[in-house]
Design a protein around this motif. Structure first.
Motif, mmCIF file in Angstrom:
data_model
loop_
_atom_site.group_PDB
_atom_site.id
_atom_site.type_symbol
_atom_site.label_atom_id
_atom_site.label_comp_id
_atom_site.label_asym_id
_atom_site.label_seq_id
_atom_site.Cartn_x
_atom_site.Cartn_y
_atom_site.Cartn_z
ATOM 1 N N THR A 185 28.218 46.673 56.634
ATOM 2 C CA THR A 185 29.112 46.044 57.768
ATOM 3 C C THR A 185 30.666 46.406 57.740
ATOM 4 O O THR A 185 31.051 46.730 56.507
ATOM 5 C CB THR A 185 28.824 44.536 58.160
ATOM 6 O OG1 THR A 185 29.789 43.986 57.143
ATOM 7 C CG2 THR A 185 27.486 44.231 57.909
ATOM 8 N N LYS B 65 22.015 40.649 62.664
ATOM 9 C CA LYS B 65 23.393 39.537 62.395
ATOM 10 C C LYS B 65 22.724 38.281 62.295
ATOM 11 O O LYS B 65 23.141 37.416 61.545
ATOM 12 C CB LYS B 65 24.186 39.911 63.558
ATOM 13 C CG LYS B 65 25.108 41.097 63.463
ATOM 14 C CD LYS B 65 25.787 41.427 64.619
ATOM 15 C CE LYS B 65 27.082 40.504 64.642
ATOM 16 N NZ LYS B 65 28.121 41.321 65.605
ATOM 17 N N ASP C 14 17.964 46.591 65.430
ATOM 18 C CA ASP C 14 18.432 45.951 66.492
ATOM 19 C C ASP C 14 19.548 44.844 65.805
ATOM 20 O O ASP C 14 19.162 44.042 64.979
ATOM 21 C CB ASP C 14 17.407 44.828 66.739
ATOM 22 C CG ASP C 14 17.469 43.698 67.866
ATOM 23 O OD1 ASP C 14 18.804 43.391 67.972
ATOM 24 O OD2 ASP C 14 16.533 43.428 68.487
ATOM 25 N N GLU C 15 20.785 45.346 66.117
ATOM 26 C CA GLU C 15 21.923 44.709 65.589
ATOM 27 C C GLU C 15 21.944 43.356 65.496
ATOM 28 O O GLU C 15 22.133 42.384 64.548
ATOM 29 C CB GLU C 15 23.281 45.481 66.214
ATOM 30 C CG GLU C 15 24.521 44.944 65.278
ATOM 31 C CD GLU C 15 25.658 45.672 65.651
ATOM 32 O OE1 GLU C 15 25.709 46.401 66.687
ATOM 33 O OE2 GLU C 15 26.896 45.411 65.114
ATOM 34 N N GLU C 16 21.588 42.863 66.893
ATOM 35 C CA GLU C 16 21.966 41.538 67.379
ATOM 36 C C GLU C 16 20.788 40.685 66.426
ATOM 37 O O GLU C 16 21.084 39.488 65.710
ATOM 38 C CB GLU C 16 21.489 41.069 68.701
ATOM 39 C CG GLU C 16 22.750 41.278 69.389
ATOM 40 C CD GLU C 16 24.176 40.996 68.856
ATOM 41 O OE1 GLU C 16 24.221 39.653 68.406
ATOM 42 O OE2 GLU C 16 25.068 41.678 68.705
ATOM 43 N N SER D 65 13.973 46.810 62.198
ATOM 44 C CA SER D 65 14.483 48.128 61.884
ATOM 45 C C SER D 65 13.371 49.183 61.708
ATOM 46 O O SER D 65 12.488 49.229 62.753
ATOM 47 C CB SER D 65 15.606 48.132 60.830
ATOM 48 O OG SER D 65 14.992 47.696 59.739
ATOM 49 N N THR E 97 30.659 44.296 62.794
ATOM 50 C CA THR E 97 29.475 45.353 63.218
ATOM 51 C C THR E 97 28.673 45.624 62.197
ATOM 52 O O THR E 97 29.226 46.222 61.009
ATOM 53 C CB THR E 97 30.307 46.423 63.781
ATOM 54 O OG1 THR E 97 31.159 46.183 64.750
ATOM 55 C CG2 THR E 97 29.233 47.802 64.248
ATOM 56 N N VAL E 98 27.373 45.916 62.283
ATOM 57 C CA VAL E 98 26.402 46.542 61.267
ATOM 58 C C VAL E 98 26.355 47.770 61.601
ATOM 59 O O VAL E 98 25.997 48.575 62.643
ATOM 60 C CB VAL E 98 25.093 45.866 61.577
ATOM 61 C CG1 VAL E 98 24.105 46.500 60.723
ATOM 62 C CG2 VAL E 98 24.952 44.395 61.338
#
Ligand code: FMN
Length: 167
Positions: A77, A121, A116-118, A63, A131-132
């Motif tokens: 989240t 996670k 970067d959400e993935e 991030s 979901t973030v």
């Protein structure tokens, strides 16, 4: 601290001293998040409070780099299935409760929406269906920046009808 004073004095803090807040201080902050209202009181949000330095460094990589000096990082989240319409609003309210609680306790925060959400996670083992929504850096401010500008009240608020500037 008076809530209006906390609102007035809050700034996004992107430079932290590196000092880690106490467990008790963070508990007060997350309690403020827990008490936040939500649509129909459905409470679709879940928060990962990250103390682990390695994980904080990984989150900073995925991030904003400045998070690497945050004392604690809170990853907010929600499960959209629990409230497809209101989950982003509910999460935002809870995060802002924590922002103001942190401010009142002498800590600085920065809301981070660029991540970067993935990757986040993966680091925190967050399930696929979740979901973030936001990342909140929390720490003791190294320096407090001056206030950023805001539109005038009359541009933002209308009285009794559309486009009737509030003076
Ligand atoms: C939803 C949201 C997302 C944001 N994302 C970021 C971000 O990714 N990186 C960052 O440095 N600041 C981020 N910010 C902080 C804003 O840039 C900041 O609130 C704004 O510039 C006003 O400054 P202030 O908070 O000091 O009053 C975000 C704020 C909000 C509310």
């Amino acid at each position: 601290m008076d809530v209006l004073k906390a609102i007035e004095e809050r700034r996004s803090i992107r430079e932290y001293t590196g000092k880690v807040p106490s467990e008790e201080t963070i508990r007060s902050i997350i309690e403020a998040g827990r008490l936040a209202p939500s649509a129909g009181n459905r409470q679709p949000c879940r928060f990962v409070v990250v103390w682990d330095r390695d994980k904080i460094l990984k989150i900073a990589k995925a991030s904003m780099k400045f998070l690497n000096k945050a004392g604690v990082v809170i990853v907010a989240t929600a499960n959209p299935k629990l409230d497809p319409k209101w989950y982003p609003v509910d999460t935002g309210i809870a995060v802002e409760h924590m922002v103001l609680a942190a401010q009142s306790l002498g800590l600085g925060t920065c809301w981070v929406g660029a991540f970067d959400e993935e990757e986040i996670k993966k680091i925190l083992e967050i399930p696929k269906e979740v979901t973030v929504v936001a990342i909140l850096g929390i720490g003791y401010p190294k320096q407090v920046p001056s206030s950023t500008s805001r539109k005038k009240l009359s541009e933002l608020f209308f009285k009794d009808r559309w486009n009737n500037p509030y003076s």
